[in-house]
Design a protein around this motif. Structure first.
Motif, PDB file in Angstrom:
ATOM      1  N   ASN A  26     -33.556  41.366  -6.090  1.00  0.00           N
ATOM      2  CA  ASN A  26     -34.973  40.986  -6.148  1.00  0.00           C
ATOM      3  C   ASN A  26     -35.783  41.999  -6.954  1.00  0.00           C
ATOM      4  O   ASN A  26     -36.665  41.622  -7.735  1.00  0.00           O
ATOM      5  CB  ASN A  26     -35.539  40.852  -4.742  1.00  0.00           C
ATOM      6  N   LEU A  27     -35.511  43.276  -6.739  1.00  0.00           N
ATOM      7  CA  LEU A  27     -36.233  44.325  -7.470  1.00  0.00           C
ATOM      8  C   LEU A  27     -35.949  44.244  -8.971  1.00  0.00           C
ATOM      9  O   LEU A  27     -36.867  44.355  -9.798  1.00  0.00           O
ATOM     10  CB  LEU A  27     -35.832  45.700  -6.932  1.00  0.00           C
ATOM     11  N   ILE A  28     -34.684  44.038  -9.337  1.00  0.00           N
ATOM     12  CA  ILE A  28     -34.325  43.925 -10.758  1.00  0.00           C
ATOM     13  C   ILE A  28     -35.028  42.725 -11.390  1.00  0.00           C
ATOM     14  O   ILE A  28     -35.567  42.816 -12.499  1.00  0.00           O
ATOM     15  CB  ILE A  28     -32.796  43.809 -10.906  1.00  0.00           C
ATOM     16  N   LEU A  29     -35.028  41.594 -10.698  1.00  0.00           N
ATOM     17  CA  LEU A  29     -35.693  40.405 -11.224  1.00  0.00           C
ATOM     18  C   LEU A  29     -37.193  40.629 -11.370  1.00  0.00           C
ATOM     19  O   LEU A  29     -37.800  40.194 -12.358  1.00  0.00           O
ATOM     20  CB  LEU A  29     -35.433  39.211 -10.300  1.00  0.00           C
ATOM     21  N   LEU A  30     -37.804  41.317 -10.395  1.00  0.00           N
ATOM     22  CA  LEU A  30     -39.239  41.595 -10.454  1.00  0.00           C
ATOM     23  C   LEU A  30     -39.581  42.440 -11.678  1.00  0.00           C
ATOM     24  O   LEU A  30     -40.513  42.122 -12.434  1.00  0.00           O
ATOM     25  CB  LEU A  30     -39.682  42.310  -9.174  1.00  0.00           C
ATOM     26  N   VAL A  31     -38.815  43.506 -11.901  1.00  0.00           N
ATOM     27  CA  VAL A  31     -39.068  44.382 -13.055  1.00  0.00           C
ATOM     28  C   VAL A  31     -38.828  43.640 -14.359  1.00  0.00           C
ATOM     29  O   VAL A  31     -39.608  43.755 -15.317  1.00  0.00           O
ATOM     30  CB  VAL A  31     -38.172  45.637 -12.960  1.00  0.00           C
ATOM     31  N   LEU A  32     -37.753  42.845 -14.412  1.00  0.00           N
ATOM     32  CA  LEU A  32     -37.416  42.120 -15.638  1.00  0.00           C
ATOM     33  C   LEU A  32     -38.472  41.078 -15.992  1.00  0.00           C
ATOM     34  O   LEU A  32     -38.937  41.019 -17.140  1.00  0.00           O
ATOM     35  CB  LEU A  32     -36.053  41.451 -15.465  1.00  0.00           C
ATOM     36  N   VAL A  33     -38.865  40.273 -15.017  1.00  0.00           N
ATOM     37  CA  VAL A  33     -39.868  39.229 -15.271  1.00  0.00           C
ATOM     38  C   VAL A  33     -41.215  39.854 -15.598  1.00  0.00           C
ATOM     39  O   VAL A  33     -41.956  39.356 -16.457  1.00  0.00           O
ATOM     40  CB  VAL A  33     -39.977  38.289 -14.056  1.00  0.00           C
ATOM     41  N   ASN A  34     -41.551  40.953 -14.947  1.00  0.00           N
ATOM     42  CA  ASN A  34     -42.809  41.640 -15.246  1.00  0.00           C
ATOM     43  C   ASN A  34     -42.819  42.154 -16.684  1.00  0.00           C
ATOM     44  O   ASN A  34     -43.833  42.042 -17.387  1.00  0.00           O
ATOM     45  CB  ASN A  34     -43.001  42.796 -14.269  1.00  0.00           C
ATOM     46  N   ARG A  35     -41.696  42.680 -17.150  1.00  0.00           N
ATOM     47  CA  ARG A  35     -41.623  43.173 -18.526  1.00  0.00           C
ATOM     48  C   ARG A  35     -41.733  42.035 -19.533  1.00  0.00           C
ATOM     49  O   ARG A  35     -42.415  42.153 -20.555  1.00  0.00           O
ATOM     50  CB  ARG A  35     -40.307  43.932 -18.717  1.00  0.00           C
ATOM     51  N   ILE A  36     -41.065  40.921 -19.222  1.00  0.00           N
ATOM     52  CA  ILE A  36     -41.146  39.758 -20.110  1.00  0.00           C
ATOM     53  C   ILE A  36     -42.577  39.235 -20.178  1.00  0.00           C
ATOM     54  O   ILE A  36     -43.089  38.902 -21.253  1.00  0.00           O
ATOM     55  CB  ILE A  36     -40.185  38.655 -19.632  1.00  0.00           C
ATOM     56  N   ALA A  37     -43.239  39.145 -19.015  1.00  0.00           N
ATOM     57  CA  ALA A  37     -44.619  38.651 -18.982  1.00  0.00           C
ATOM     58  C   ALA A  37     -45.557  39.567 -19.751  1.00  0.00           C
ATOM     59  O   ALA A  37     -46.482  39.099 -20.434  1.00  0.00           O
ATOM     60  CB  ALA A  37     -45.078  38.528 -17.534  1.00  0.00           C
ATOM     61  N   ARG A  38     -45.320  40.879 -19.682  1.00  0.00           N
ATOM     62  CA  ARG A  38     -46.180  41.819 -20.406  1.00  0.00           C
ATOM     63  C   ARG A  38     -46.007  41.684 -21.909  1.00  0.00           C
ATOM     64  O   ARG A  38     -46.971  41.789 -22.670  1.00  0.00           O
ATOM     65  CB  ARG A  38     -45.864  43.256 -19.965  1.00  0.00           C
ATOM     66  N   LYS A  39     -44.782  41.432 -22.365  1.00  0.00           N
ATOM     67  CA  LYS A  39     -44.537  41.296 -23.798  1.00  0.00           C
ATOM     68  C   LYS A  39     -45.024  39.963 -24.341  1.00  0.00           C
ATOM     69  O   LYS A  39     -45.546  39.882 -25.448  1.00  0.00           O
ATOM     70  CB  LYS A  39     -43.043  41.466 -24.082  1.00  0.00           C
ATOM     71  N   VAL A  40     -44.880  38.904 -23.534  1.00  0.00           N
ATOM     72  CA  VAL A  40     -45.230  37.563 -24.008  1.00  0.00           C
ATOM     73  C   VAL A  40     -46.728  37.300 -23.890  1.00  0.00           C
ATOM     74  O   VAL A  40     -47.379  36.867 -24.843  1.00  0.00           O
ATOM     75  CB  VAL A  40     -44.422  36.494 -23.248  1.00  0.00           C
ATOM     76  N   GLY A  41     -47.280  37.541 -22.691  1.00  0.00           N
ATOM     77  CA  GLY A  41     -48.678  37.174 -22.455  1.00  0.00           C
ATOM     78  C   GLY A  41     -49.620  38.317 -22.199  1.00  0.00           C
ATOM     79  O   GLY A  41     -50.796  38.107 -21.934  1.00  0.00           O
ATOM     80  N   GLU A  42     -49.130  39.568 -22.226  1.00  0.00           N
ATOM     81  CA  GLU A  42     -49.953  40.749 -21.997  1.00  0.00           C
ATOM     82  C   GLU A  42     -50.608  40.753 -20.626  1.00  0.00           C
ATOM     83  O   GLU A  42     -51.655  41.344 -20.421  1.00  0.00           O
ATOM     84  CB  GLU A  42     -51.006  40.913 -23.093  1.00  0.00           C
ATOM     85  N   THR A  43     -49.978  40.052 -19.670  1.00  0.00           N
ATOM     86  CA  THR A  43     -50.446  40.057 -18.286  1.00  0.00           C
ATOM     87  C   THR A  43     -49.268  40.429 -17.400  1.00  0.00           C
ATOM     88  O   THR A  43     -48.202  39.800 -17.478  1.00  0.00           O
ATOM     89  CB  THR A  43     -50.975  38.673 -17.864  1.00  0.00           C
ATOM     90  N   SER A  44     -49.436  41.465 -16.575  1.00  0.00           N
ATOM     91  CA  SER A  44     -48.327  41.918 -15.754  1.00  0.00           C
ATOM     92  C   SER A  44     -48.861  42.681 -14.552  1.00  0.00           C
ATOM     93  O   SER A  44     -50.065  42.946 -14.447  1.00  0.00           O
ATOM     94  CB  SER A  44     -47.380  42.812 -16.568  1.00  0.00           C
ATOM     95  N   LEU A  45     -47.942  43.014 -13.634  1.00  0.00           N
ATOM     96  CA  LEU A  45     -48.346  43.774 -12.460  1.00  0.00           C
ATOM     97  C   LEU A  45     -48.628  45.227 -12.805  1.00  0.00           C
ATOM     98  O   LEU A  45     -49.485  45.861 -12.209  1.00  0.00           O
ATOM     99  CB  LEU A  45     -47.223  43.722 -11.399  1.00  0.00           C
ATOM    100  N   TRP A  46     -47.887  45.769 -13.765  1.00  0.00           N
ATOM    101  CA  TRP A  46     -48.102  47.145 -14.191  1.00  0.00           C
ATOM    102  C   TRP A  46     -47.743  47.293 -15.657  1.00  0.00           C
ATOM    103  O   TRP A  46     -47.164  46.423 -16.248  1.00  0.00           O
ATOM    104  CB  TRP A  46     -47.283  48.121 -13.349  1.00  0.00           C
TER     105      TRP A  46
END
Length: 322
Positions: free
Chosen positions: A302-322
């Motif tokens: 779960n932690l790996i998926l959270l970090v991975l999806v957060n990184r993808i979201a930051r690169k694609v849409g510039e919106t992320s948790l951190w």
């Protein structure tokens, strides 16, 4: 003397502006807010962080009488046992399908409900719909499963009575492995869609009204305003929630699944959480280390998926948790 006095003043100012001094000043000034924050902080420390200490037994042959440090260390033995077991692929498959089904089917409905409620002008009707859709969220899991079992009972269930009235044969819904996931997911959507749309309604309230005024002047319909104004306004919130939901992709919970399980649908209803419960607590040969290793494996994924999806979201849409 003047130089020495100036240096002492600078040191005094630096001491007054140090992080610790500023923190003490803020605590004294806003002690009510810090006191309000203390309760959830203590909850997290006791029930979320302190139990991490118990993850040590995943790498041991834990014996309660020997304690954490007296038990024998076995490394990755219990992880290998789980990966090599015949239950691994079945449990992983059921968990992933159930989680992805819930995520894909349930994610758009709160958004649609919030968009529809946002354009309702009749206050009484809007409040009534909100109350009706929010209410199921406060029904306990046990009561909810009891309602589902009664509605879908093959002999006295309302659904089967309607089917018989229409000339169809009664269906044993809970005894069909293929129907378990749909019953679980859609009953969960019905129970939580109203409560989940609250955050989207809050996000819609922050959309600039001048955009809607300009769109109305230009002749835009409500659907066009939803698509071009409201949806872009709540996309950042939707992405954040999607990231959080993806981080819990293997965490289906065991209460509702366990209560809905029976020997007939076990082939599709056995997920990681129910398997851990049965191995760790309900089995005649309780194995704390094995069940803890499975739970730790689930948390790491779960932690790996959270970090991975957060990184993808930051690169694609510039919106992320951190």
């Amino acid at each position: 003397m003047d130089l020495e006095l100036t240096r002492q003043k600078q040191n005094h100012r630096a001491a007054l502006t140090s992080p610790m001094v500023l923190l003490v000043k803020n605590v004294k000034k806003c002690w009510q807010l810090y006191l309000l924050m203390a309760a959830p902080l203590v909850y997290l420390l006791i029930f979320k962080y302190w139990p991490m200490y118990g993850a040590l037994i995943s790498f041991q042959d834990f014996v309660p009488t020997k304690g954490f440090w007296g038990s024998d260390w076995v490394g990755l033995k219990h992880f290998s046992r789980f990966f090599d077991s015949y239950e691994f692929w079945r449990v992983m498959k059921n968990t992933l399908i159930l989680s992805l089904y819930s995520l894909v089917a349930g994610f758009p409905f709160p958004i649609l409900l919030a968009l529809c409620l946002n354009y309702v002008n009749r206050r009484f009707f809007k409040k009534s719909v909100q109350m009706i859709t929010y209410a199921p969220h406060f029904i306990s899991v046990v009561v909810m499963v009891g309602i589902i079992l009664q509605l879908l009972d093959p002999r006295i269930g309302v659904v089967n009575m309607i089917l018989q009235f229409l000339g169809f044969q009664p269906i044993n819904f809970m005894g069909s492995p293929d129907m378990f996931k749909s019953i679980y997911v859609w009953s969960g959507i019905w129970q939580n869609v109203g409560f989940s749309c609250i955050i989207y309604l809050a996000a819609l309230s922050s959309v600039d009204p001048s955009l809607h005024e300009a769109a109305v002047v230009d002749g835009a319909s409500k659907v066009q305003r939803m698509w071009h104004i409201d949806l872009p306004g709540i996309v950042p919130v939707a992405i954040i929630l999607l990231i959080l939901n993806t981080g819990n992709i293997l965490d289906t919970g065991f209460e509702k699944v366990l209560l809905m399980q029976n020997p007939l649908n076990l082939s599709t209803s056995e997920v990681i959480d129910t398997y851990v419960y049965k191995v760790g607590l309900a089995s005649t040969a309780i194995n704390y280390s094995y069940s803890s290793a499975i739970g730790l494996f689930k948390s790491v994924i779960n932690l790996i998926l959270l970090v991975l999806v957060n990184r993808i979201a930051r690169k694609v849409g510039e919106t992320s948790l951190w």
